[in-house]
Design an enzyme around this catalytic site. Structure first.
Site, PDB file in Angstrom:
ATOM      1  N   ASP A  46       0.885  -1.154   0.000  1.00  0.00           N
ATOM      2  CA  ASP A  46       0.000   0.000   0.000  1.00  0.00           C
ATOM      3  C   ASP A  46       0.933   1.216   0.000  1.00  0.00           C
ATOM      4  O   ASP A  46       2.030   1.142   0.522  1.00  0.00           O
ATOM      5  CB  ASP A  46      -0.834  -0.047   1.288  1.00  0.00           C
ATOM      6  CG  ASP A  46      -1.993   0.918   1.251  1.00  0.00           C
ATOM      7  OD1 ASP A  46      -2.528   1.161   0.157  1.00  0.00           O
ATOM      8  OD2 ASP A  46      -2.362   1.439   2.318  1.00  0.00           O
ATOM      9  N   ASP A 240      -0.296  -0.356   6.401  1.00  0.00           N
ATOM     10  CA  ASP A 240      -0.058   0.315   7.680  1.00  0.00           C
ATOM     11  C   ASP A 240      -1.136  -0.017   8.708  1.00  0.00           C
ATOM     12  O   ASP A 240      -1.182   0.565   9.783  1.00  0.00           O
ATOM     13  CB  ASP A 240       0.073   1.836   7.498  1.00  0.00           C
ATOM     14  CG  ASP A 240      -1.180   2.451   6.918  1.00  0.00           C
ATOM     15  OD1 ASP A 240      -2.125   1.705   6.590  1.00  0.00           O
ATOM     16  OD2 ASP A 240      -1.235   3.687   6.792  1.00  0.00           O
ATOM     17  N   ASP A 244      -7.056  -1.282   5.956  1.00  0.00           N
ATOM     18  CA  ASP A 244      -6.669  -2.310   4.986  1.00  0.00           C
ATOM     19  C   ASP A 244      -6.908  -3.722   5.537  1.00  0.00           C
ATOM     20  O   ASP A 244      -6.269  -4.675   5.125  1.00  0.00           O
ATOM     21  CB  ASP A 244      -5.219  -2.125   4.509  1.00  0.00           C
ATOM     22  CG  ASP A 244      -4.240  -1.915   5.636  1.00  0.00           C
ATOM     23  OD1 ASP A 244      -4.568  -2.255   6.783  1.00  0.00           O
ATOM     24  OD2 ASP A 244      -3.132  -1.410   5.361  1.00  0.00           O
TER      25      ASP A 244
HETATM   26  P1  ADP Z   1      -3.501   4.835  -0.348  1.00  0.00           P
HETATM   27  O1  ADP Z   1      -4.076   3.822  -1.272  1.00  0.00           O
HETATM   28  O2  ADP Z   1      -2.350   5.554  -0.968  1.00  0.00           O
HETATM   29  O3  ADP Z   1      -3.189   4.286   1.012  1.00  0.00           O
HETATM   30  P2  ADP Z   1      -6.097   5.894   0.461  1.00  0.00           P
HETATM   31  O4  ADP Z   1      -6.851   4.736  -0.097  1.00  0.00           O
HETATM   32  O5  ADP Z   1      -6.048   6.042   1.931  1.00  0.00           O
HETATM   33  O6  ADP Z   1      -4.626   5.972  -0.144  1.00  0.00           O
HETATM   34  O7  ADP Z   1      -6.715   7.221  -0.150  1.00  0.00           O
HETATM   35  C1  ADP Z   1      -6.771   7.418  -1.543  1.00  0.00           C
HETATM   36  C2  ADP Z   1      -7.086   8.836  -1.868  1.00  0.00           C
HETATM   37  O8  ADP Z   1      -8.412   9.155  -1.369  1.00  0.00           O
HETATM   38  C3  ADP Z   1      -6.178   9.850  -1.216  1.00  0.00           C
HETATM   39  O9  ADP Z   1      -5.038  10.091  -1.999  1.00  0.00           O
HETATM   40  C4  ADP Z   1      -7.100  11.063  -1.130  1.00  0.00           C
HETATM   41  O10 ADP Z   1      -7.146  11.732  -2.360  1.00  0.00           O
HETATM   42  C5  ADP Z   1      -8.454  10.460  -0.867  1.00  0.00           C
HETATM   43  N1  ADP Z   1      -8.789  10.398   0.562  1.00  0.00           N
HETATM   44  C6  ADP Z   1      -8.968   9.300   1.314  1.00  0.00           C
HETATM   45  N2  ADP Z   1      -9.307   9.605   2.569  1.00  0.00           N
HETATM   46  C7  ADP Z   1      -9.295  10.955   2.642  1.00  0.00           C
HETATM   47  C8  ADP Z   1      -9.562  11.920   3.674  1.00  0.00           C
HETATM   48  N3  ADP Z   1      -9.885  11.548   4.901  1.00  0.00           N
HETATM   49  N4  ADP Z   1      -9.483  13.221   3.343  1.00  0.00           N
HETATM   50  C9  ADP Z   1      -9.182  13.615   2.105  1.00  0.00           C
HETATM   51  N5  ADP Z   1      -8.924  12.789   1.099  1.00  0.00           N
HETATM   52  C10 ADP Z   1      -8.984  11.477   1.342  1.00  0.00           C
HETATM   53 MG    MG Z   2      -3.838   3.558   2.924  1.00  0.00          MG
END
Ligand code: ADP
Ligand code: MG
Length: 342
Positions: A46, A240, A244
């Site tokens: 991730d 993390d 997930d």
């Molecule tokens: P990753 O796959 O890199 O771990 P996430 O799945 O947590 O990322 O989030 C993907 C995208 O969704 C982020 O890059 C952001 O654009 C948006 N996002 C998710 N949660 C939030 C939040 N609480 N506030 C703002 N944007 C969010």
């Molecule tokens: Mg994440």
């Protein structure tokens, strides 16, 4: 007559390896997790908080019909309860420390998208393009490359905030070590935009990248990798421990980084790296491979010597005393060999 070396050889190596990992701050839930780690040929990562530090900073603010401060305050208010790294950055920027006295209600966090909340008496959306577009709000194209967090109030677009995260120190070396250890396929899955994920994936030599994924897309990407693995290999997922859980449970071995204090990680992961030091990953794989190697050596030695002693003893070539000594000697050798796992 007791083939003790053969009996203890495998468990001994695996139990010792769990202890060796614990000394490094890596908590392994069981012997089968050591075995799955040793067999890993595909490793899925991730991005946020795993490959990157998960500590976002705000690099620019582009408000529409309001001040920068107003845009940041609205976004941070809607994010007041969120545990996403982006939410921490927004709250820090405007100095929100607790939800006390804040008029924020009906908060909904949409994984991989963002949040919606009623702030004061206005409906606020804070998140990526997908989130806003799903609610019929079109977003400005970000003026510069980077991860953009868009904000809308009562259905009207109010601007975007650019945020950036840094690659974890030691990530490049850690991934190279994993490759040398026999991980054949490194996969990066992220909900972040391609323009941010692609340079990162190529800098770290990932073999496969999937970006702009919703949580359910990450699950189907994992399912694909699981169904295409070899029969004697396993798939590991490194996350993390934040939102997930489903991914951790789907793979052969789920590894959570920075797991100390995270109940979610404790519940779902098989291997917990207590701190966020990504260099511990190759160490964990190294220990598991050595354990598997030692257990094979031990079992081979145990079976061969015990069998030889029994056959030679029965044939009268070896005295009973000599046969017993051989059996004890190989048990001792197995113990000493296992001590290589420090
Ligand atoms: P990753 O796959 O890199 O771990 P996430 O799945 O947590 O990322 O989030 C993907 C995208 O969704 C982020 O890059 C952001 O654009 C948006 N996002 C998710 N949660 C939030 C939040 N609480 N506030 C703002 N944007 C969010
Ligand atoms: Mg994440």
């Amino acid at each position: 007559a007791c083939p003790s070396a053969a009996v203890i050889s495998v468990s001994l190596a695996y139990i010792k390896s769990i202890g060796a990992a614990a000394k490094l701050g890596i908590f392994v839930k069981g012997e089968d997790c050591i075995e799955s780690m040793a067999m890993a040929e595909t490793m899925v990562f991730d991005k946020t908080g795993t490959i990157t530090e998960g500590r976002y900073v705000i690099t620019d603010v582009f408000p529409v019909n309001m001040t920068e401060r107003e845009l940041l305050t609205t976004a941070a208010s809607a994010e007041v309860f969120s545990r996403h790294p982006i939410a921490y950055a927004l709250r820090e920027a405007v100095g929100i420390r607790s939800a006390k006295d804040m008029k924020v209600t009906q908060v909904e966090e949409i994984p991989g998208r963002g949040v919606s909340a009623i702030v004061g008496d206005e409906l606020v959306y804070v998140g990526n393009t997908a989130l806003l577009e799903e609610h019929g709000i079109s977003c400005e194209l970000p003026s510069r490359s980077g991860a953009a967090i868009h904000v809308a109030i009562d259905g009207k677009y109010c601007g975007h905030i650019l945020v950036a995260d840094r690659i974890r120190s030691g990530a490049f070396d850690a991934l190279e070590s994993l490759r040398v250890q026999g991980i054949k396929k490194m996969v990066l899955l992220t909900g972040d935009v391609l323009s941010v994920a692609r340079p990162l994936a190529s800098k770290l030599n990932f073999d496969m990248l999937r970006a702009e994924l919703k949580p359910e897309d990450k699950l189907s990407a994992l399912a694909y990798l699981m169904s295409n693995k070899g029969s004697k290999s396993s798939v590991a997922f490194v996350g993390d421990g934040y939102n997930d859980r489903a991914l951790m449970e789907r793979v052969d071995v789920g590894i959570a980084m920075g797991a100390l204090g995270s109940e979610a990680a404790f519940m779902s992961a098989d291997v917990l790296v207590m701190d966020r030091d990504i260099r511990k990953l190759p160490k964990a794989i190294g220990i598991s491979k050595l354990a598997s190697h030692i257990s094979l050596e031990n079992i081979a030695a145990g079976i061969c010597v015990n069998l030889a002693a029994a056959v030679l003893g029965a044939a009268g070539i070896l005295s009973v005393t000599a046969a017993v000594i051989a059996c004890f000697a190989v048990s001792a050798a197995v113990l000493i060999n296992t001590l290589r796992l420090k």
